[in-house]
Design an enzyme around this catalytic site. Structure first.
Site, short mmCIF file in Angstrom:
data_model
loop_
_atom_site.label_atom_id
_atom_site.label_comp_id
_atom_site.label_asym_id
_atom_site.label_seq_id
_atom_site.Cartn_x
_atom_site.Cartn_y
_atom_site.Cartn_z
N ASP A 80 -12.87 5.49 2.71
CA ASP A 80 -11.43 5.54 2.99
C ASP A 80 -11.02 6.95 3.40
OD1 ASP A 80 -8.65 5.59 2.96
OD2 ASP A 80 -8.44 4.53 1.05
N ASP A 133 0.88 -1.17 0.00
CA ASP A 133 0.00 0.00 0.00
C ASP A 133 0.92 1.22 0.00
OD1 ASP A 133 -1.67 2.12 0.55
OD2 ASP A 133 -2.45 1.33 2.43
N LYS A 152 2.78 11.15 -3.46
CA LYS A 152 1.77 10.46 -4.26
C LYS A 152 0.89 11.44 -5.04
CE LYS A 152 -1.78 6.90 -3.53
NZ LYS A 152 -2.26 5.95 -2.51
N GLU A 171 -7.26 0.48 -4.72
CA GLU A 171 -7.33 0.40 -3.25
C GLU A 171 -8.68 -0.11 -2.74
OE1 GLU A 171 -6.01 4.32 -2.17
OE2 GLU A 171 -3.99 3.93 -2.92
P1 ADP Z 1 -2.92 7.37 3.83
O1 ADP Z 1 -3.86 6.42 3.20
O2 ADP Z 1 -3.20 8.80 3.48
O3 ADP Z 1 -1.50 7.02 3.62
P2 ADP Z 1 -3.48 6.29 6.52
O4 ADP Z 1 -4.58 5.40 6.15
O5 ADP Z 1 -2.22 5.66 6.98
O6 ADP Z 1 -3.17 7.38 5.42
O7 ADP Z 1 -4.04 7.28 7.65
C1 ADP Z 1 -3.22 8.22 8.29
C2 ADP Z 1 -4.09 9.04 9.22
O8 ADP Z 1 -4.68 8.19 10.18
C3 ADP Z 1 -3.31 10.10 9.98
O9 ADP Z 1 -3.99 11.33 9.91
C4 ADP Z 1 -3.30 9.56 11.40
O10 ADP Z 1 -3.28 10.59 12.36
C5 ADP Z 1 -4.60 8.81 11.45
N1 ADP Z 1 -4.57 7.81 12.52
C6 ADP Z 1 -3.76 6.74 12.62
N2 ADP Z 1 -3.98 6.08 13.77
C7 ADP Z 1 -4.95 6.77 14.42
C8 ADP Z 1 -5.62 6.62 15.67
N3 ADP Z 1 -5.31 5.62 16.50
N4 ADP Z 1 -6.55 7.52 15.99
C9 ADP Z 1 -6.85 8.52 15.16
N5 ADP Z 1 -6.27 8.74 13.99
C10 ADP Z 1 -5.33 7.87 13.62
MG MG Z 2 -4.58 4.83 2.15
#
Ligand code: ADP
Ligand code: MG
Length: 627
Positions: free
Chosen positions: A208, A25, A87, A186
């Site tokens: 998402d 991912d 990205k 995705e």
């Molecule tokens: P992307 O798909 O954009 O790469 P992710 O799916 O990894 O992103 O999501 C990242 C986001 O998720 C960040 O804003 C992070 O703060 C939030 N996040 C991750 N864990 C938690 C949590 N336990 N509680 C709240 N927000 C979270």
């Molecule tokens: Mg993502």
């Protein structure tokens, strides 16, 4: 962007020979890698046990670079050399990047091919190279953990990624020394992780919410095929915005102005994120916050969940509008939705789950970690593609999001592959020349649902040259569109009698955003009626031009021989009337005028044909015609 189950011959191997395959991912905020081990997919951690790799690369003056948390720690103090959210730039041209906003902290320069490069202390880097640096770390992680070389990987991309963005992602994989078995959407990967491809069928919503982007997709599973009914989203909405809202609240409470320095800004955002994640994980009670301010004071306060919910509520509600829109676009009522899959780290936030549950009036699928579910689905696909499954295991394929076609006379778009066709696919159609003796043909490749070229998106133009001169309509040019399993398009044009051919790989330099794709689809539905009328008009206008042109050529050649003054006047008059009608908008009037010209010239055409047959036979012996 749907899934079709097929078996891929030749990829299966003996069961004992397990091949290393992984799903990646490659996220805007975080990236991660997963693999199937003893039948179940797991995300692989780094040496410290951390699974999420921040998608951040920092370039150093000595040419070296750091990836992940080490890099993001310096994002504020070394912004020009610390690249995050790369990205967003994948497969984009300089103009697109300018459109993304002036707030971008990087120094962009135009590369040789017009593609944007980011100027860093280690030299200029393309978005593809930056992504490859992230992928390399994940590759090393897999190979170190599993102790062997990877056979191949599946990398996920947003459903709305176009050819250029997909190609860029594939290039990044290759640059990182990976064999990219396939790119997978995705939302599709998330559905696969939950095994929904093995369910009886139904409508699935993938919600998402990541760090900086929000995407919602509606998939319909029908006999093993996932069709994307609609997608929507917001490319500037995610968990980072929650952090900013909470940071703003702290500033307000602490009485600090907006114009704080970098260091405090960073600490504010870090504190905000920590509060958010803590309040997410630990139900009730207030979380204490203490923050050293620029004037040396320390501010102490606390935030509880209801307060946080109040802050972020408007942001979460903003995601519901795209949800409503996708349902409408897909023609689905809320109660027709069978499953709602939660994806992205921000969907851990309880308030997000509450509001989404309320919106869809249904229990959500949250059992698989929302920030891992995409990588897990990709790993399951990779395992099958690498040949680790028995032969009857199925593969999932995607479909193309927008129709692909070619420009024909009159500025019309002729669809060769309709949208939602499962890929890989090859379709061919024959075209012909418009003019006598035409030796070249311009081909214009289009994407979109509308009838008129002007309303479609131009993907590429190329020419087929060296067509043997023939009368108009005699040449047979076969145009083949081929879309591979990653959604990349190749177009070939071949003249059938001579075999001359021309080919183009379509890598458009400018990407479409999800919103643009959505707009294009909506436009096509709204305009389908007037498009059909416009098409009919253009077609008959083209026919009128052809008739007039042929008539003029004939009269010039032998009008004196076969036409008397009266016939000539009748033909001229009909031709004049046609030419006038053709300039108008009434397709029926043009059609009538064409028929009038044909009637007026019928006798003349017959004379000509007889004469021409005699002429053709005059130079040949009778024997030749017996053979
Ligand atoms: P992307 O798909 O954009 O790469 P992710 O799916 O990894 O992103 O999501 C990242 C986001 O998720 C960040 O804003 C992070 O703060 C939030 N996040 C991750 N864990 C938690 C949590 N336990 N509680 C709240 N927000 C979270
Ligand atoms: Mg993502």
């Amino acid at each position: 962007m749907a899934l079709l189950q097929i078996t891929e011959p030749g990829l299966s191997t003996a069961p004992h020979e397990h091949r290393l395959a992984a799903g990646i991912d490659l996220g805007t905020t975080n990236s991660l890698v997963a693999t199937v081990r003893s039948g179940s997919a797991t995300v692989l951690p780094d040496r410290d046990g951390v699974q999420l790799l921040p998608s951040v690369v920092r370039y150093l003056p000595d040419g070296a670079h750091l990836v992940g948390a080490e890099a993001s720690a310096r994002a504020v103090s070394d912004p020009l050399n610390t690249i995050s959210s790369v990205k967003r730039f994948m497969g984009r041209g300089v103009e697109d990047i300018e459109r993304l906003g002036s707030s971008l902290p990087y120094a962009f320069v135009a590369g040789a091919s017009g593609m944007p490069l980011i100027h860093t202390a280690a030299g200029d880097r393309s978005p593809v190279q930056v992504s490859a640096d992230i992928l390399s770390v994940l590759r090393q992680r897999v190979e170190a953990t599993l102790g062997g070389e990877l056979t191949g990987v599946v990398i996920t991309v947003p459903a709305y990624f176009d050819d250029a963005q997909r190609q860029a992602t594939k290039d990044a994989g290759r640059l990182a020394g990976l064999k990219v078995l396939r790119l997978l959407n995705e939302p599709t990967a998330a559905a696969v992780a939950y095994g929904l491809d093995h369910s009886a069928g139904g409508t699935v919503v993938i919600y998402d919410l990541g760090g900086g982007t929000f995407d919602v997709s509606i998939l319909r599973l029908n006999q093993g095929v996932f069709e994307v009914l609609a997608t929507a989203g917001n490319t500037a909405l995610g968990g980072d915005d929650m952090d900013r809202l909470i940071a703003g609240w702290i500033m307000q409470q602490a009485g600090v102005s907006d114009a704080v320095g970098h260091s405090l800004q960073r600490r504010l955002l870090q504190a905000a994120r920590r509060i958010k994640e803590t309040l997410t994980e630990t139900g009730t009670g207030a979380v204490p916050v203490s923050l050293e301010l620029e004037d040396g004071r320390t501010w102490e306060g606390e935030l509880d969940r209801p307060q946080m919910n109040e802050l972020i509520d408007p942001l979460i509600r903003k995601t519901l509008a795209p949800c409503r829109r996708t349902l409408r676009d897909a023609g689905i009522a809320v109660d027709e939705v069978d499953e709602v899959v939660m994806v992205g780290g921000s969907t851990r936030v309880p308030r997000v789950r509450e509001l989404v549950t309320e919106f869809f009036s249904r229990e959500l699928l949250v059992d698989i970690d929302p920030d891992k579910v995409v990588a897990i689905g990709a790993a399951i696909q990779a395992d099958i593609l690498a040949g680790n499954k028995p032969e009857d295991e199925m593969l999932l394929l995607d479909v193309i999001p927008l129709s692909l076609g070619i420009e024909t006379m009159g500025g019309l778009s002729e669809k060769i592959i309709p949208r939602n066709t499962t890929i890989p696919v090859a379709r061919a159609q024959e075209f012909t020349t418009f003019k006598d003796g035409q030796t070249a043909m311009a081909l214009h490749v289009l994407q979109g649902e509308r009838e008129l070229v002007d309303d479609c998106r131009s993907l590429a133009r190329f020419e087929l040259r060296g067509i043997p001169p023939m009368t108009a309509g005699a040449a047979r040019i076969r145009v083949t569109f081929q879309v591979d399993a990653d959604g990349l398009l190749g177009v070939t044009a071949e003249e059938q009698t001579s075999g001359i051919r021309a080919h183009i790989e379509v890598r458009p330099s400018y990407g479409l955003t999800d919103n643009e794709i959505e707009t294009m689809l909506r436009d096509s539905m709204e305009h389908s009626r007037e498009d059909m009328d416009a098409r009919r008009l253009r077609e008959v206008q083209v026919e009128a031009d052809r008739v007039l042109e042929a008539l003029q050529a004939a009269v010039q050649e032998d009008g004196d021989r076969f036409l008397d003054a009266q016939e000539r006047a009748a033909i001229d008059q009909a031709a004049q009337a046609l030419s006038t009608a053709s300039g108008g908008e009434d397709h029926r009037a043009i059609k009538k005028a064409i028929e009038a010209v044909e009637a007026a010239s019928a006798a003349y055409v017959e004379h000509r044909m007889n004469a021409n047959i005699q002429k053709a036979m005059a130079g040949h012996s009778v024997d030749e015609f017996k053979r």
